[in-house]
Write a protein that holds these residues in place. Structure first.
Motif, PDB file in Angstrom:
ATOM      1  N   ALA A 161       0.828  -1.208   0.000  1.00  0.00           N
ATOM      2  CA  ALA A 161       0.000   0.000   0.000  1.00  0.00           C
ATOM      3  C   ALA A 161       0.861   1.256   0.000  1.00  0.00           C
ATOM      4  CB  ALA A 161      -0.940  -0.014   1.209  1.00  0.00           C
ATOM      5  N   LYS A 162       1.920   1.235   0.785  1.00  0.00           N
ATOM      6  CA  LYS A 162       2.818   2.388   0.842  1.00  0.00           C
ATOM      7  C   LYS A 162       3.435   2.656  -0.532  1.00  0.00           C
ATOM      8  CE  LYS A 162       5.259   5.522   3.101  1.00  0.00           C
ATOM      9  NZ  LYS A 162       4.628   6.673   3.792  1.00  0.00           N
ATOM     10  N   ARG A 187      -2.244  -8.809  12.434  1.00  0.00           N
ATOM     11  CA  ARG A 187      -2.356  -8.305  11.061  1.00  0.00           C
ATOM     12  C   ARG A 187      -2.412  -6.787  11.031  1.00  0.00           C
ATOM     13  NH1 ARG A 187      -6.682 -12.605   8.291  1.00  0.00           N
ATOM     14  NH2 ARG A 187      -5.430 -14.473   8.745  1.00  0.00           N
ATOM     15  N   HIS A 188      -3.163  -6.210  11.959  1.00  0.00           N
ATOM     16  CA  HIS A 188      -3.275  -4.754  12.062  1.00  0.00           C
ATOM     17  C   HIS A 188      -1.904  -4.132  12.327  1.00  0.00           C
ATOM     18  CE1 HIS A 188      -5.336  -0.940  13.403  1.00  0.00           C
ATOM     19  NE2 HIS A 188      -4.221  -0.850  14.124  1.00  0.00           N
ATOM     20  N   GLU A 189      -1.203  -4.671  13.316  1.00  0.00           N
ATOM     21  CA  GLU A 189       0.113  -4.132  13.663  1.00  0.00           C
ATOM     22  C   GLU A 189       1.105  -4.336  12.522  1.00  0.00           C
ATOM     23  OE1 GLU A 189       1.108  -6.002  17.346  1.00  0.00           O
ATOM     24  OE2 GLU A 189      -0.137  -4.629  18.544  1.00  0.00           O
ATOM     25  N   GLY A 190       1.017  -5.488  11.846  1.00  0.00           N
ATOM     26  CA  GLY A 190       1.901  -5.744  10.715  1.00  0.00           C
ATOM     27  C   GLY A 190       1.669  -4.761   9.584  1.00  0.00           C
ATOM     28  N   PHE A 191       0.390  -4.475   9.302  1.00  0.00           N
ATOM     29  CA  PHE A 191       0.067  -3.502   8.250  1.00  0.00           C
ATOM     30  C   PHE A 191       0.688  -2.140   8.561  1.00  0.00           C
ATOM     31  CE2 PHE A 191      -2.572   0.104   7.035  1.00  0.00           C
ATOM     32  CZ  PHE A 191      -2.476   0.020   5.648  1.00  0.00           C
ATOM     33  N   LEU A 192       0.485  -1.676   9.789  1.00  0.00           N
ATOM     34  CA  LEU A 192       1.026  -0.372  10.169  1.00  0.00           C
ATOM     35  C   LEU A 192       2.547  -0.353  10.066  1.00  0.00           C
ATOM     36  CD1 LEU A 192      -1.192   0.552  13.253  1.00  0.00           C
ATOM     37  CD2 LEU A 192      -1.378   1.428  10.923  1.00  0.00           C
ATOM     38  N   LYS A 193       3.181  -1.445  10.493  1.00  0.00           N
ATOM     39  CA  LYS A 193       4.635  -1.533  10.408  1.00  0.00           C
ATOM     40  C   LYS A 193       5.098  -1.471   8.950  1.00  0.00           C
ATOM     41  CE  LYS A 193       8.550  -4.522  11.623  1.00  0.00           C
ATOM     42  NZ  LYS A 193       8.950  -5.841  12.237  1.00  0.00           N
ATOM     43  N   GLY A 194       4.431  -2.248   8.086  1.00  0.00           N
ATOM     44  CA  GLY A 194       4.799  -2.267   6.681  1.00  0.00           C
ATOM     45  C   GLY A 194       4.567  -0.924   6.005  1.00  0.00           C
ATOM     46  N   ILE A 258      -7.695  -0.753  -1.611  1.00  0.00           N
ATOM     47  CA  ILE A 258      -8.088  -1.742  -0.609  1.00  0.00           C
ATOM     48  C   ILE A 258      -7.064  -2.869  -0.594  1.00  0.00           C
ATOM     49  CG2 ILE A 258      -9.859  -3.361   0.173  1.00  0.00           C
ATOM     50  CD1 ILE A 258     -11.920  -1.763  -1.400  1.00  0.00           C
ATOM     51  N   VAL A 259      -6.545  -3.184   0.592  1.00  0.00           N
ATOM     52  CA  VAL A 259      -5.637  -4.323   0.747  1.00  0.00           C
ATOM     53  C   VAL A 259      -6.166  -5.227   1.855  1.00  0.00           C
ATOM     54  CG1 VAL A 259      -3.588  -3.146  -0.130  1.00  0.00           C
ATOM     55  CG2 VAL A 259      -4.155  -2.977   2.306  1.00  0.00           C
ATOM     56  N   SER A 260      -5.833  -6.528   1.754  1.00  0.00           N
ATOM     57  CA  SER A 260      -6.435  -7.480   2.670  1.00  0.00           C
ATOM     58  C   SER A 260      -5.519  -8.678   2.907  1.00  0.00           C
ATOM     59  CB  SER A 260      -7.795  -7.935   2.120  1.00  0.00           C
ATOM     60  OG  SER A 260      -8.547  -8.587   3.117  1.00  0.00           O
ATOM     61  N   VAL A 261      -6.059  -9.652   3.655  1.00  0.00           N
ATOM     62  CA  VAL A 261      -5.342 -10.886   3.975  1.00  0.00           C
ATOM     63  C   VAL A 261      -6.304 -12.063   3.834  1.00  0.00           C
ATOM     64  CG1 VAL A 261      -4.090 -12.180   5.768  1.00  0.00           C
ATOM     65  CG2 VAL A 261      -3.858  -9.688   5.640  1.00  0.00           C
ATOM     66  N   ILE A 276     -10.063  -5.494  -5.106  1.00  0.00           N
ATOM     67  CA  ILE A 276      -9.046  -5.443  -4.062  1.00  0.00           C
ATOM     68  C   ILE A 276      -7.704  -5.286  -4.764  1.00  0.00           C
ATOM     69  CG2 ILE A 276      -7.972  -6.683  -2.128  1.00  0.00           C
ATOM     70  CD1 ILE A 276     -10.569  -8.313  -1.875  1.00  0.00           C
ATOM     71  N   ALA A 277      -6.852  -4.402  -4.271  1.00  0.00           N
ATOM     72  CA  ALA A 277      -5.568  -4.167  -4.938  1.00  0.00           C
ATOM     73  C   ALA A 277      -4.581  -5.301  -4.710  1.00  0.00           C
ATOM     74  CB  ALA A 277      -4.961  -2.851  -4.454  1.00  0.00           C
ATOM     75  N   ALA A 278      -4.556  -5.831  -3.474  1.00  0.00           N
ATOM     76  CA  ALA A 278      -3.609  -6.893  -3.139  1.00  0.00           C
ATOM     77  C   ALA A 278      -4.088  -7.629  -1.900  1.00  0.00           C
ATOM     78  CB  ALA A 278      -2.214  -6.317  -2.890  1.00  0.00           C
ATOM     79  N   THR A 279      -3.690  -8.888  -1.794  1.00  0.00           N
ATOM     80  CA  THR A 279      -4.010  -9.667  -0.605  1.00  0.00           C
ATOM     81  C   THR A 279      -2.833 -10.553  -0.254  1.00  0.00           C
ATOM     82  OG1 THR A 279      -5.728 -11.021   0.452  1.00  0.00           O
ATOM     83  CG2 THR A 279      -5.046 -11.673  -1.761  1.00  0.00           C
TER      84      THR A 279
END
Length: 338
Positions: A161-162, A187-194, A258-261, A276-279
């Motif tokens: 996303a970044k 997953r939330h924390e990983g997203f923010l870190k990434g 939009i990104v997801s898992v 969805i852009a990526a998962t």
């Protein structure tokens, strides 16, 4: 349920049968849990307890366990909660499976902390307990964990996303799972870190329970609060598709990332279709198959699986970004589940 009297061996057998029957009946009555089923035959009995029996992720997990049980000459007994978060149903399932003579239990905990006492009781009776997908709290409460690295899964879509924003200022909506659930937190924390962000950078955060309808409502709420949202992180693909529906209703589906898992077939197709852009794709069949093999090994030679086994995660997108490793939806659809 605890017992205060010592049963004879014949009564124990009756109790075991009654316990399994009770687990089956909970699906029809007011109690917690879903019906129990058994497949395969063999000297080794393996239990599988999932959060629900309707989510495609857990359906595929069950298929993987059934196949592995057949290949390894084991009998598989399965049960599930009535809903994601049904700890009472999972506790009952553990108790009944122990009574029925399983050598090992594979479980995706609905409540990572509340399930621990039941797991400890099972282990005290010599039952190997392995967590699949979702770690317990503490993780050491089980003998082993076979799971996606959920922090990594979040990091991958955060990095993506970044990169995809290409320096544009992000206004982030986070459509999460539920408070305190380890998978959602990781997953939330990983997203923010990434992404290189913190919770202070999240313009709107809503819980969805991983449900599509709730995902739509959450996105509608976020758009009311912050109309300029342009990046949406979602806990899973049903929530992502709910977000897409809400965005489309506002004519925003083309200008919000939009990104997801998960990597389910429906979600991967949504990536191919541009919803969805990526998962980040995970592999429930592998988790279950490895778990069954570990129980069979334990039953045969007493060797216990231990520690954490990463069952893999792959970023899936058709719009690759420089510096972010990914595979396209052709690969994703070949390896999806559901």
């Amino acid at each position: 349920m605890s017992r205060t009297t010592r049963l004879s061996s014949s009564l124990l057998r009756v109790a075991a049968v009654t316990g399994v029957a009770a687990l089956t009946l909970t699906a029809c009555g007011s109690g917690s849990g879903s019906d129990s089923s058994s497949s395969g035959s063999g000297d080794v009995k393996v239990g599988l307890i999932t959060k629900t029996d309707t989510n495609p992720f857990f359906v595929k997990m069950k298929e993987g366990a059934e196949k592995a049980a057949k290949e390894n000459g084991a009998e598989l007994v399965t049960a599930a909660g009535k809903f994601d978060g049904d700890n009472a149903g999972q506790v009952t399932a553990i108790e009944n499976m122990v009574a029925s003579g399983v050598k090992g239990i594979l479980i995706t905990p609905s409540d990572s902390k509340a399930i621990v006492p039941a797991i400890e009781k099972a282990k005290a009776k010599g039952v190997l307990v392995i967590a699949l997908d979702t770690p317990t709290e503490p993780e050491s409460a089980v003998d082993a964990l076979f799971a996606t690295d959920n922090v990594k899964a979040g990091e991958l879509i955060g990095e993506y996303a970044k990169a995809a924003m290409k320096g544009k200022k992000a206004k982030i909506a986070a459509l999460d799972l539920a408070p305190g659930v380890s998978v959602g937190v990781q997953r939330h924390e990983g997203f923010l870190k990434g992404f290189g962000a913190t919770d202070k950078d999240v313009a709107c955060a809503q819980d969805t329970g991983g449900d599509q309808a709730k995902g739509q409502t959450a996105m509608e709420n976020c758009l009311q609060k912050e109309p300029d949202i342009n990046v949406v992180y979602t806990i899973n693909e049903p929530a992502a598709l709910g977000a897409y529906t809400a965005l489309k209703a506002k004519g925003r589906e083309k200008d919000v990332l939009i990104v997801s898992v998960d990597g389910g077939c429906t979600g991967t197709q949504a990536v191919k279709d541009g919803k969805i852009a990526a998962t980040s794709q995970q592999y429930p069949l592998k988790m279950a198959a490895e778990g069954v093999k570990a129980v069979v090994t334990y039953a045969k030679d007493g060797k216990k699986a231990s520690g954490y086994t990463d069952t893999g995660v792959t970023l899936i997108t058709d719009k690759a970004q420089d510096g972010v490793t990914s595979k396209d939806t052709a690969y994703g659809l070949e390896n999806c589940w559901g």
